[in-house]
Design a protein around this motif. Structure first.
Motif, PDB file in Angstrom:
ATOM      1  N   ASP A   1      42.961  77.671  46.394  1.00  0.00           N
ATOM      2  CA  ASP A   1      43.047  77.055  47.564  1.00  0.00           C
ATOM      3  C   ASP A   1      44.259  76.018  47.855  1.00  0.00           C
ATOM      4  OD1 ASP A   1      42.411  77.118  50.226  1.00  0.00           O
ATOM      5  OD2 ASP A   1      40.847  75.267  49.933  1.00  0.00           O
ATOM      6  N   GLY A   2      45.552  76.438  47.518  1.00  0.00           N
ATOM      7  CA  GLY A   2      46.497  75.532  47.615  1.00  0.00           C
ATOM      8  C   GLY A   2      46.908  74.455  46.743  1.00  0.00           C
ATOM      9  N   TRP A   3      45.997  74.161  45.751  1.00  0.00           N
ATOM     10  CA  TRP A   3      46.109  73.077  44.773  1.00  0.00           C
ATOM     11  C   TRP A   3      46.438  73.795  43.437  1.00  0.00           C
ATOM     12  CZ3 TRP A   3      44.822  68.006  44.556  1.00  0.00           C
ATOM     13  CH2 TRP A   3      44.236  67.517  46.049  1.00  0.00           C
ATOM     14  N   MET A   4      47.052  73.368  42.802  1.00  0.00           N
ATOM     15  CA  MET A   4      47.961  73.831  41.391  1.00  0.00           C
ATOM     16  C   MET A   4      47.703  72.690  40.377  1.00  0.00           C
ATOM     17  SD  MET A   4      49.217  75.982  39.262  1.00  0.00           S
ATOM     18  CE  MET A   4      49.956  77.303  40.155  1.00  0.00           C
ATOM     19  N   VAL A   5      46.800  73.083  39.225  1.00  0.00           N
ATOM     20  CA  VAL A   5      46.625  72.264  38.274  1.00  0.00           C
ATOM     21  C   VAL A   5      47.212  72.708  36.863  1.00  0.00           C
ATOM     22  CG1 VAL A   5      45.015  70.730  36.940  1.00  0.00           C
ATOM     23  CG2 VAL A   5      44.811  71.147  39.143  1.00  0.00           C
ATOM     24  N   SER A   6      48.133  72.343  36.102  1.00  0.00           N
ATOM     25  CA  SER A   6      48.348  72.782  34.926  1.00  0.00           C
ATOM     26  C   SER A   6      48.492  71.800  33.909  1.00  0.00           C
ATOM     27  CB  SER A   6      49.853  73.447  35.205  1.00  0.00           C
ATOM     28  OG  SER A   6      50.841  72.668  35.460  1.00  0.00           O
ATOM     29  N   GLY A   7      48.458  72.238  32.834  1.00  0.00           N
ATOM     30  CA  GLY A   7      48.668  71.210  31.604  1.00  0.00           C
ATOM     31  C   GLY A   7      48.670  72.243  30.187  1.00  0.00           C
ATOM     32  N   ALA A   8      48.959  71.193  29.299  1.00  0.00           N
ATOM     33  CA  ALA A   8      49.234  71.658  28.009  1.00  0.00           C
ATOM     34  C   ALA A   8      49.006  70.634  26.905  1.00  0.00           C
ATOM     35  CB  ALA A   8      50.987  72.057  27.690  1.00  0.00           C
ATOM     36  N   ALA A   9      48.371  70.941  25.795  1.00  0.00           N
ATOM     37  CA  ALA A   9      47.717  70.237  24.856  1.00  0.00           C
ATOM     38  C   ALA A   9      47.988  70.619  23.485  1.00  0.00           C
ATOM     39  CB  ALA A   9      46.425  69.660  25.131  1.00  0.00           C
ATOM     40  N   GLU A  10      48.063  69.564  22.518  1.00  0.00           N
ATOM     41  CA  GLU A  10      47.869  69.789  21.219  1.00  0.00           C
ATOM     42  C   GLU A  10      46.403  68.809  20.943  1.00  0.00           C
ATOM     43  OE1 GLU A  10      50.243  68.118  17.586  1.00  0.00           O
ATOM     44  OE2 GLU A  10      50.965  70.062  17.956  1.00  0.00           O
ATOM     45  N   LEU A  11      45.541  69.730  20.534  1.00  0.00           N
ATOM     46  CA  LEU A  11      44.152  69.033  20.473  1.00  0.00           C
ATOM     47  C   LEU A  11      43.839  68.782  19.007  1.00  0.00           C
ATOM     48  CD1 LEU A  11      42.039  71.099  22.974  1.00  0.00           C
ATOM     49  CD2 LEU A  11      43.367  69.119  23.340  1.00  0.00           C
ATOM     50  N   LYS A  12      43.243  67.697  18.575  1.00  0.00           N
ATOM     51  CA  LYS A  12      42.784  67.356  17.266  1.00  0.00           C
ATOM     52  C   LYS A  12      41.579  66.997  17.028  1.00  0.00           C
ATOM     53  CE  LYS A  12      47.783  66.217  16.429  1.00  0.00           C
ATOM     54  NZ  LYS A  12      48.822  65.032  16.046  1.00  0.00           N
ATOM     55  N   ASN A  13      40.781  67.202  18.322  1.00  0.00           N
ATOM     56  CA  ASN A  13      39.315  66.488  18.206  1.00  0.00           C
ATOM     57  C   ASN A  13      38.337  67.917  18.573  1.00  0.00           C
ATOM     58  OD1 ASN A  13      41.643  64.622  19.759  1.00  0.00           O
ATOM     59  ND2 ASN A  13      40.433  63.426  18.175  1.00  0.00           N
ATOM     60  N   SER A  14      37.259  67.431  18.255  1.00  0.00           N
ATOM     61  CA  SER A  14      36.161  68.579  18.771  1.00  0.00           C
ATOM     62  C   SER A  14      35.790  68.572  20.244  1.00  0.00           C
ATOM     63  CB  SER A  14      35.050  68.147  18.270  1.00  0.00           C
ATOM     64  OG  SER A  14      34.287  66.994  18.373  1.00  0.00           O
ATOM     65  N   PHE A  15      36.350  67.320  21.169  1.00  0.00           N
ATOM     66  CA  PHE A  15      36.106  67.463  22.547  1.00  0.00           C
ATOM     67  C   PHE A  15      37.179  66.666  23.125  1.00  0.00           C
ATOM     68  CE2 PHE A  15      34.374  65.232  26.335  1.00  0.00           C
ATOM     69  CZ  PHE A  15      33.901  66.147  27.022  1.00  0.00           C
ATOM     70  N   VAL A  16      37.844  67.224  24.361  1.00  0.00           N
ATOM     71  CA  VAL A  16      38.779  66.707  25.037  1.00  0.00           C
ATOM     72  C   VAL A  16      38.489  67.014  26.638  1.00  0.00           C
ATOM     73  CG1 VAL A  16      41.280  66.275  25.510  1.00  0.00           C
ATOM     74  CG2 VAL A  16      40.413  66.658  23.071  1.00  0.00           C
ATOM     75  N   LYS A  17      38.717  65.919  27.557  1.00  0.00           N
ATOM     76  CA  LYS A  17      38.458  66.197  28.816  1.00  0.00           C
ATOM     77  C   LYS A  17      39.357  65.375  29.795  1.00  0.00           C
ATOM     78  CE  LYS A  17      34.947  65.634  32.506  1.00  0.00           C
ATOM     79  NZ  LYS A  17      33.361  65.081  32.665  1.00  0.00           N
ATOM     80  N   LEU A  18      39.999  66.184  30.637  1.00  0.00           N
ATOM     81  CA  LEU A  18      40.914  65.615  31.416  1.00  0.00           C
ATOM     82  C   LEU A  18      40.137  65.631  33.024  1.00  0.00           C
ATOM     83  CD1 LEU A  18      43.683  64.619  32.763  1.00  0.00           C
ATOM     84  CD2 LEU A  18      44.230  66.947  33.021  1.00  0.00           C
ATOM     85  N   SER A  19      40.027  64.526  33.757  1.00  0.00           N
ATOM     86  CA  SER A  19      39.549  64.619  35.012  1.00  0.00           C
ATOM     87  C   SER A  19      40.245  63.646  36.055  1.00  0.00           C
ATOM     88  CB  SER A  19      38.168  63.911  34.865  1.00  0.00           C
ATOM     89  OG  SER A  19      38.442  62.741  34.320  1.00  0.00           O
ATOM     90  N   TRP A  20      40.080  64.040  37.211  1.00  0.00           N
ATOM     91  CA  TRP A  20      41.184  63.365  38.227  1.00  0.00           C
ATOM     92  C   TRP A  20      40.296  63.267  39.542  1.00  0.00           C
ATOM     93  CZ3 TRP A  20      41.563  68.368  36.625  1.00  0.00           C
ATOM     94  CH2 TRP A  20      41.080  69.396  37.520  1.00  0.00           C
ATOM     95  N   ASP A  21      40.813  62.064  40.577  1.00  0.00           N
ATOM     96  CA  ASP A  21      40.086  61.916  41.588  1.00  0.00           C
ATOM     97  C   ASP A  21      41.254  61.614  42.578  1.00  0.00           C
ATOM     98  OD1 ASP A  21      38.663  61.175  43.704  1.00  0.00           O
ATOM     99  OD2 ASP A  21      37.146  59.881  42.859  1.00  0.00           O
ATOM    100  N   VAL A  22      41.592  62.318  43.402  1.00  0.00           N
ATOM    101  CA  VAL A  22      43.135  62.083  44.300  1.00  0.00           C
ATOM    102  C   VAL A  22      42.355  62.118  45.843  1.00  0.00           C
ATOM    103  CG1 VAL A  22      45.200  63.113  44.826  1.00  0.00           C
ATOM    104  CG2 VAL A  22      44.327  63.117  42.554  1.00  0.00           C
ATOM    105  N   ASP A  23      43.249  61.025  46.283  1.00  0.00           N
ATOM    106  CA  ASP A  23      42.930  61.044  47.856  1.00  0.00           C
ATOM    107  C   ASP A  23      44.399  61.137  48.402  1.00  0.00           C
ATOM    108  OD1 ASP A  23      42.986  60.321  50.452  1.00  0.00           O
ATOM    109  OD2 ASP A  23      41.580  58.495  50.242  1.00  0.00           O
ATOM    110  N   SER A  24      44.715  62.529  49.043  1.00  0.00           N
ATOM    111  CA  SER A  24      45.987  63.024  49.427  1.00  0.00           C
ATOM    112  C   SER A  24      46.258  62.176  50.497  1.00  0.00           C
ATOM    113  CB  SER A  24      46.052  64.318  49.376  1.00  0.00           C
ATOM    114  OG  SER A  24      45.127  64.680  50.647  1.00  0.00           O
ATOM    115  N   MET A  25      45.294  61.927  51.543  1.00  0.00           N
ATOM    116  CA  MET A  25      45.619  61.066  52.851  1.00  0.00           C
ATOM    117  C   MET A  25      46.195  59.904  52.569  1.00  0.00           C
ATOM    118  SD  MET A  25      45.146  63.189  55.020  1.00  0.00           S
ATOM    119  CE  MET A  25      45.338  62.285  56.540  1.00  0.00           C
ATOM    120  N   GLU A  26      45.758  59.091  51.483  1.00  0.00           N
ATOM    121  CA  GLU A  26      46.150  57.770  51.004  1.00  0.00           C
ATOM    122  C   GLU A  26      47.253  57.548  50.143  1.00  0.00           C
ATOM    123  OE1 GLU A  26      45.320  55.025  52.686  1.00  0.00           O
ATOM    124  OE2 GLU A  26      43.938  56.056  53.946  1.00  0.00           O
ATOM    125  N   SER A  27      47.471  58.965  49.419  1.00  0.00           N
ATOM    126  CA  SER A  27      48.702  59.101  48.325  1.00  0.00           C
ATOM    127  C   SER A  27      48.169  58.244  47.243  1.00  0.00           C
ATOM    128  CB  SER A  27      49.814  58.747  49.017  1.00  0.00           C
ATOM    129  OG  SER A  27      50.445  59.290  50.083  1.00  0.00           O
TER     130      SER A  27
END
Length: 672
Positions: free
Chosen positions: A606-632
């Motif tokens: 729906d117009g959003w593009m999220v991409s990422g690359a990682a080299e993981l060395k752990n049993s659990f990894v999480k990336l989260s975000w909270d963005v207000d595009s109106m307020e930049s």
């Protein structure tokens, strides 16, 4: 009573023919006027647009032909004729609006005209005084339309209704019939042939009840000569036997039907066998002429491109269960064509119907298989399990498409087709559709295959494409489409070798719902997508720890997700959640060890593009975000388990013309 009926019929016919002779003898021009007037009123009418149509009043058959729409006409019996058993029809002018039939049963034949395809046909015989109806179906419209009714003496209105593949009525025709029942039902064996689109010729093999029982008990084969293109140019070898299949768990009747023809096989031709006997004979009962009885048909149609010769020798074998007339339990059919030419096409068909004591059809199944090009194949259908098993023998070793359909029962709406490139010299394919859906297969070589499961009314349900299929597979699979916005699926596979790639398509969509490259030989994949909430997960289970690069992509409506990762674990789950309206979301990876693993992913929704690359060395990894595009403004959080080393992670988020990207080395277990 019978003598009286015969005398009455004879007087009617005598009077009718005398009256007809007198009219023609007295004034031939007057007879021509009568005939011309009848045709003018009933067959040469035009509508307001100038299109031809035809109709008759008083209960004869009716039809309309507008814009090449199909029409269906009853060709047997015809109004104005009397039919006495198997004698030549007699013209009876006093029966202008109906037909007279004197026989043990009422046979009805029809023909279809028009460009639109007719998928199946319903026959209805309605008793005019009691209103009782008898219904028959014909699903093989390509070999002529016909059925047989077991009726009591009386006046009937016979109607034939044509339907398209979506079960919509497209044409109909009807005729009034005065039926006089005499004699028993005709039991026996017949051969039906048709050459180059001509008429169907039927020949009785004169096999009565006692001879059929003798052939059934001894298994002796007999040879017959019939006409295809020219007189007696086709040899038929026929054998009946009692036997058991499926590790001797099912008692069946085996029918071997071999055809060797000298006709020009570059033309289309068709041949099939019809068997009708009391069911009790199959288990040694002395039933005589009693009912219930079965009606079995087995044969094939050969159609090839111009200047391509089809097989001139074909062996077909049909097995059906004999434990119960209304529950045959298992069917098996085998075809082996000889003297094949590249490009030849073969359609194998067989049917089984059961008629009870009062003449009602209580069970019906029809199977058809299209081969392009023709090949050797055995198909076994276990009804209660919805199981289909394919066993291929000698083949052309080229790209081959096979389509299978079973009319009647739970698979009535389902058509299966698969394309194999190249078709191996041996392959066994066992598919179970009810209960735990599964398939087992083995072959003598690797090849590529496309398998489709289609609904005649709703189109494609699911399609698999597999490149470099191993020599054996034991797999189970499942697909839950109860909620079209939250589909889920799983595939559990144990194979002899790796697969280059596998793709899963849903509901006829051109883009694959899931595509996996570098598919390991032992793997279970589970996926779940919640479209309204933008969330989902993919989980991998393995029984080995060897390193492997796997590419996974998912496309569903507006969601496109691609992943590439190095698989080193026995368990891994990739999960995501994207809430576009709130501007927040996350992606997370869970594993069963802290071994190093490379991962790259992108999500377009729906117009959003999220991409990422990682080299993981752990049993659990999480990336989260909270963005207000109106307020930049916004925040990004990285979390990981404390085991293993420090992972690196690069991410990019873009929407509506702006883009944020960065790379992190996470030395902490939490960073915002």
């Amino acid at each position: 009573m019978k003598k009286g009926i015969i005398l009455c019929v004879a007087l009617i016919l005598l009077y009718s023919n005398m009256a007809s002779f007198m009219v023609y003898a007295k004034d031939d021009s007057f007879a021509s006027m009568i005939t011309a007037g009848f045709v003018s009123e009933s067959q040469n009418q035009k509508d307001v647009n100038g299109n031809s149509s035809a109709s008759t009043d008083g209960g004869g058959y009716t039809w309309d032909v507008l814009n090449n729409e199909p029409e269906i006409n009853i060709t047997y019996p015809e109004k104005g004729y009397a039919y006495l058993f198997n004698l030549r029809p007699i013209r009876v002018p006093i029966f202008l609006r109906s037909a007279l039939v004197v026989s043990s049963s009422l046979r009805v034949e029809a023909e279809i005209k028009g460009d639109k395809v007719v998928h199946h046909v319903k026959f209805v015989a309605k008793q005019r005084f009691t209103g009782e109806e008898r219904i028959r179906w014909d699903y093989r419209t390509s070999d002529g339309i016909s059925c047989s009714f077991d009726l009591l003496t009386g006046r009937y209105t016979v109607t034939v209704v044509a339907y398209d593949e979506y079960d919509n009525e497209v044409a109909s025709s009807s005729i009034k019939v005065f039926f006089i029942k005499m004699g028993r039902d005709d039991f026996g064996v017949w051969i039906h042939t048709r050459y180059n689109g001509g008429e169907t010729h039927s020949v009785s093999l004169n096999i009565g009840l006692l001879e059929f029982m003798s052939m059934l008990n001894t298994g002796v084969a007999k040879k017959y000569r019939v006409t295809m293109q020219s007189y007696r140019d086709t040899t038929i070898n026929l054998r009946f036997a009692k036997t058991s299949i499926l590790n001797n768990t099912e008692s069946v009747v085996e029918t071997d039907f071999s055809v060797d023809t000298a006709c020009d096989t570059s033309k289309d031709y068709e041949v099939y066998l019809e068997i009708k006997f009391p069911f009790g004979l199959l288990n040694g009962e002395q039933t005589g002429d009693s009912k219930p009885y079965f009606d079995v048909r087995v044969g094939y149609n050969c159609s090839s491109p111009e200047q391509v010769y089809g097989p001139n020798a074909v062996n077909t074998t049909f097995f059906f269960g004999r434990s119960s007339i209304v529950d045959p339990r298992v069917f098996r059919m085998h075809v082996r064509p000889n003297n094949l030419e590249s490009g030849s096409r073969l359609t194998l068909f067989s049917s089984y119907s059961a008629i009870d004591e009062v003449g009602d059809e209580v069970f019906y199944r029809m199977f058809s298989v299209d081969f392009e090009p023709a090949t050797e194949l055995t198909i076994t259908s276990v009804l209660r399990e919805g199981k289909i098993r394919y066993d291929f023998g000698d083949s052309a070793g080229v790209r081959t498409r096979i389509t299978f359909r079973a009319a009647g029962g739970i698979l009535d709406d389902i058509k299966q087709s698969f394309t194999v490139d190249p078709l191996p010299s041996y392959m066994s394919f066992d598919l179970t559709l009810l209960g735990q859906k599964s398939f087992k297969y083995e072959s003598d070589m690797e090849y590529s295959v496309t398998y489709s499961l289609d609904s005649l009314q709703n189109g494609n349900i699911v399609t698999f494409e597999i490149h470099s299929l191993p020599r054996y597979i034991n797999a189970t699979w499942g697909l839950d489409l109860s909620d079209s916005l939250s589909p889920s699926s799983f595939v559990d596979i144990n194979m002899s070798s790796d697969v280059e790639w596998i793709a899963l398509y849903l509901c006829g969509v051109d883009n694959p719902f899931m595509r996996i490259e570098g598919f390991p030989k032992k793997l279970r994949v589970e996926s779940s997508v919640d479209i309204p909430h933008g969330s989902g997960n993919i989980t991998f289970f393995r029984e080995m720890d060897d390193s492997r690069v796997v590419n996974v992509s998912i496309i569903f409506d507006d969601l496109i997700m691609t992943n590439t990762f190095e698989l080193k674990n026995s368990f891994m789950q990739y999960a995501w959640s994207i809430d576009v309206s709130m501007g927040n979301g996350y992606v997370a990876v869970s594993r069963d060890s802290d071994s190093i693993m490379s991962l790259s992913t992108s999500i377009d929704f729906d117009g959003w593009m999220v991409s990422g690359a990682a080299e993981l060395k752990n049993s659990f990894v999480k990336l989260s975000w909270d963005v207000d595009s109106m307020e930049s403004s916004g925040s990004i959080r990285l979390e990981r388990s404390s085991d293993g080393g420090d992972p690196t992670f690069s991410a990019a988020i873009s929407h509506d013309g702006w883009r944020f990207m960065d790379t992190f080395e996470l030395k902490n277990t939490y960073l915002e």
